[in-house]
Design an enzyme around this catalytic site. Structure first.
Site, PDB file in Angstrom:
ATOM      1  N   TYR A 126       0.809  -1.223   0.000  1.00  0.00           N
ATOM      2  CA  TYR A 126       0.000   0.000   0.000  1.00  0.00           C
ATOM      3  C   TYR A 126       0.844   1.275   0.000  1.00  0.00           C
ATOM      4  O   TYR A 126       0.306   2.361   0.113  1.00  0.00           O
ATOM      5  CB  TYR A 126      -0.975  -0.017   1.185  1.00  0.00           C
ATOM      6  CG  TYR A 126      -2.107  -1.017   1.022  1.00  0.00           C
ATOM      7  CD1 TYR A 126      -1.856  -2.327   0.626  1.00  0.00           C
ATOM      8  CD2 TYR A 126      -3.426  -0.666   1.270  1.00  0.00           C
ATOM      9  CE1 TYR A 126      -2.877  -3.252   0.481  1.00  0.00           C
ATOM     10  CE2 TYR A 126      -4.454  -1.588   1.123  1.00  0.00           C
ATOM     11  CZ  TYR A 126      -4.173  -2.875   0.738  1.00  0.00           C
ATOM     12  OH  TYR A 126      -5.184  -3.796   0.592  1.00  0.00           O
TER      13      TYR A 126
ATOM     14  N   LYS B 217       3.980 -14.877   4.998  1.00  0.00           N
ATOM     15  CA  LYS B 217       4.190 -15.845   3.906  1.00  0.00           C
ATOM     16  C   LYS B 217       5.692 -15.947   3.696  1.00  0.00           C
ATOM     17  O   LYS B 217       6.213 -15.778   2.587  1.00  0.00           O
ATOM     18  CB  LYS B 217       3.454 -15.335   2.655  1.00  0.00           C
ATOM     19  CG  LYS B 217       3.471 -16.273   1.467  1.00  0.00           C
ATOM     20  CD  LYS B 217       2.514 -17.429   1.585  1.00  0.00           C
ATOM     21  CE  LYS B 217       2.651 -18.355   0.390  1.00  0.00           C
ATOM     22  NZ  LYS B 217       1.914 -19.619   0.581  1.00  0.00           N
TER      23      LYS B 217
ATOM     24  N   ASP C 117      -2.036 -18.270   3.652  1.00  0.00           N
ATOM     25  CA  ASP C 117      -2.997 -19.126   2.948  1.00  0.00           C
ATOM     26  C   ASP C 117      -3.600 -20.154   3.893  1.00  0.00           C
ATOM     27  O   ASP C 117      -4.822 -20.361   3.943  1.00  0.00           O
ATOM     28  CB  ASP C 117      -2.352 -19.787   1.719  1.00  0.00           C
ATOM     29  CG  ASP C 117      -0.952 -20.342   2.001  1.00  0.00           C
ATOM     30  OD1 ASP C 117      -0.380 -20.028   3.063  1.00  0.00           O
ATOM     31  OD2 ASP C 117      -0.439 -21.092   1.161  1.00  0.00           O
TER      32      ASP C 117
ATOM     33  N   ASP D 214      -5.927  -6.713   5.399  1.00  0.00           N
ATOM     34  CA  ASP D 214      -7.101  -6.199   4.693  1.00  0.00           C
ATOM     35  C   ASP D 214      -7.977  -7.363   4.222  1.00  0.00           C
ATOM     36  O   ASP D 214      -9.198  -7.412   4.449  1.00  0.00           O
ATOM     37  CB  ASP D 214      -6.616  -5.362   3.491  1.00  0.00           C
ATOM     38  CG  ASP D 214      -7.696  -4.494   2.888  1.00  0.00           C
ATOM     39  OD1 ASP D 214      -8.824  -4.508   3.416  1.00  0.00           O
ATOM     40  OD2 ASP D 214      -7.419  -3.800   1.888  1.00  0.00           O
TER      41      ASP D 214
ATOM     42  N   ASP E 185     -11.843  -8.856   5.823  1.00  0.00           N
ATOM     43  CA  ASP E 185     -13.060  -8.962   5.013  1.00  0.00           C
ATOM     44  C   ASP E 185     -13.549 -10.411   5.007  1.00  0.00           C
ATOM     45  O   ASP E 185     -14.748 -10.678   5.125  1.00  0.00           O
ATOM     46  CB  ASP E 185     -12.797  -8.522   3.562  1.00  0.00           C
ATOM     47  CG  ASP E 185     -12.921  -7.014   3.377  1.00  0.00           C
ATOM     48  OD1 ASP E 185     -12.552  -6.280   4.312  1.00  0.00           O
ATOM     49  OD2 ASP E 185     -13.384  -6.575   2.308  1.00  0.00           O
TER      50      ASP E 185
END
Ligand code: GGG
Length: 352
Positions: free
Chosen positions: A137, A187, A224, A248, A252
Site C-alpha cells: 500500500y 508468507k 494461505d 485487509d 473482510d
C-alpha cells in the site's frame, strides 16, 4: 487499550463520510454518539470532505483543509471510498493517504459473532491487527513497455520500525483479552526477506519488554493456511497480526463468518489519534437506497470512544447493537432483513 484519560470539556469529532454509503452510515454513527448524553464530553462534529466523487468534481480527493482540520480534532470517523480499479491521473486513495498523514499505523478490526445472530455460523471472537502504513500500500507502482508487452512492478515495503510497533500494538491488545493469544500472519516461506522481517520483528517484541507479555502465547501461520483455518475453525484465533494487504483481506474474509461485512467495525489508531472506519467499502450498488447497514459505523464509533477511554459510552452502544442483532426483527437486507437504515438506527438509539 485506552489512549489517554485527559479530561475534556468537549469532544471534537471530524466526520469524513467520503463516497457512496459512507454518506448514509456516518450520520448514523453521529446519532449514536449524540444519544450518549453525559457519558462522554459534549461532542462537537466537524463535517469534512474527501473521496473519489470529490476528486471528480474538484480535482482533489483529500483537501489540505480536511487534513488540517483533522489535526485539530480529538478523533474522527471515516466512511468509505470508491477508488477506481484503473489508474486515474492525479488521483490517489484518500484513506490510504490519510492513514499515512496522521500516522495511524494500526488498523484494528474486531470480528465478533453475536450469539444467535441470523447467520447461525460458529462463534467468532477475534481481532485482526493490520499494519496500516506500508506493504504494497505504499503504492509505488511502475509500468514499462518491453518487447514482450507491458511489465508492471510494485514495491512492497516492510520496515522493522513499522513491524515492531504493530507487533507491540497486537501484544498490548492481547493483554486486555481473556485468551491472550497472538497469531503472526505471514508468507515467509516465499517472501523470506519482507515477510521474514515482519515475522522476526513481531516475534521479538516480547523480548524487548521482559516480563510484560509473559502471559501472551504466540503462534504463527502462513497466510494461505490461516485463511483455510479461519473458515474451518475460527475459534482458534484471538489476535491475528498481519502486514497491510493480508490484514485487509483476512478481515473482510472473517466478516463472512459473522453474517455480513456490514457488521464489522475498525479503528485506525496511532499513538495520538484515532479514526473509526467501517470495514466495508462505499457499496455503490446500494448507495442512495437507504438499505446500507449502519452497524459497522456505529460500532466503529464505539470502538473509537473505547480507545479514548469512554468505556461506559462504548458499552452502551455495543450492548444496544447486540440486542438489536440478537432480536433479529429490525435488520437491513445484508442480514436477511427488510428494514431501512434509519429503522435500524432508531432501534439502536431506543436501546442506548
Ligand atoms: N471503509 C473501508 C473502505 O472504504 N474500503 C474500500 C477500500 O478499501 N478502499 C480503498 C480505496 O478506495 O482506496
Amino acid at each position: 487499550r485506552a489512549m489517554s484519560s485527559v479530561a475534556r470539556q468537549s469532544l471534537k469529532i471530524g466526520l469524513v463520510p467520503a463516497d457512496g454509503i459512507g454518506r448514509e452510515v456516518i450520520p448514523a454513527a453521529r446519532t449514536a454518539i449524540e444519544a450518549l448524553g453525559s457519558d462522554i464530553p459534549k461532542p462537537q462534529f466537524i463535517d469534512l470532505l474527501a473521496g473519489f466523487e470529490l476528486f471528480t468534481k474538484t480535482g482533489t480527493a483529500l483537501p489540505e483543509e480536511t487534513i488540517a482540520a483533522l489535526r485539530e480534532c480529538d478523533c474522527a470517523l471515516f466512511g468509505a471510498v470508491s477508488s477506481p480499479s484503473k489508474r486515474v491521473t492525479g488521483y490517489s486513495s484518500p484513506i490510504v493517504a490519510l492513514r499515512k498523514e496522521l500516522d495511524l499505523y494500526a488498523n484494528i478490526r474486531p470480528v465478533v459473532s453475536v450469539a444467535a445472530n441470523p447467520s447461525g455460523k460458529p462463534s467468532v471472537d477475534l481481532v485482526v491487527v493490520r499494519e496500516n502504513t506500508e506493504c504494497l500500500y505504499v503504492k509505488q507502482e511502475t509500468i514499462i513497455a518491453t518487447e514482450n508487452g507491458r511489465e508492471a512492478r510494485a514495491v512492497r515495503l516492510i520496515t522493522e520500525r513499522a513491524s515492531r510497533r504493530i507487533g507491540r500494538m497486537a501484544f498490548e491488545l492481547a493483554l486486555t483479552r481473556p485468551r491472550k493469544h497472538v497469531t503472526i500472519i505471514h508468507k515467509s516461506n516465499v517472501l523470506s526477506v519482507t515477510d521474514g522481517l515482519f515475522r522476526e520483528t513481531v516475534r521479538a517484541v516480547p523480548r524487548q519488554e521482559p516480563g510484560k507479555f509473559d502471559d501472551v502465547t504466540i503462534a504463527e501461520q502462513l497466510v494461505d493456511s490461516a485463511v483455510y483455518r479461519l473458515f474451518r475453525e475460527p475459534e482458534i484465533y484471538d489476535i491475528m497480526v498481519a502486514p497491510n494487504l493480508y490484514g485487509d483481506i483476512i478481515s473482510d474474509a472473517a466478516a463472512a463468518l459473522v453474517g455480513s461485512l456490514g457488521l464489522v467495525p475498525s479503528i485506525n489508531a496511532g499513538d495520538n489519534f484515532v479514526m473509526g472506519e467501517p470495514v466495508h467499502g462505499s457499496a455503490p450498488d446500494i448507495a442512495g437506497k437507504e438499505i446500507a447497514n449502519p452497524i459497522a459505523s456505529i460500532r466503529s464509533a464505539a470502538l473509537m470512544l473505547r480507545r479514548l477511554g469512554y468505556i461506559q459510552g462504548a458499552d452502551r452502544i455495543d450492548n444496544a447493537v447486540d440486542e438489536v442483532v440478537r432480536q433479529g426483527t429490525v435488520l437491513t437486507p445484508d442480514l436477511g432483513g427488510k428494514s431501512k437504515t434509519h429503522e435500524v438506527v432508531d432501534a439502536i438509539i431506543k436501546r442506548i
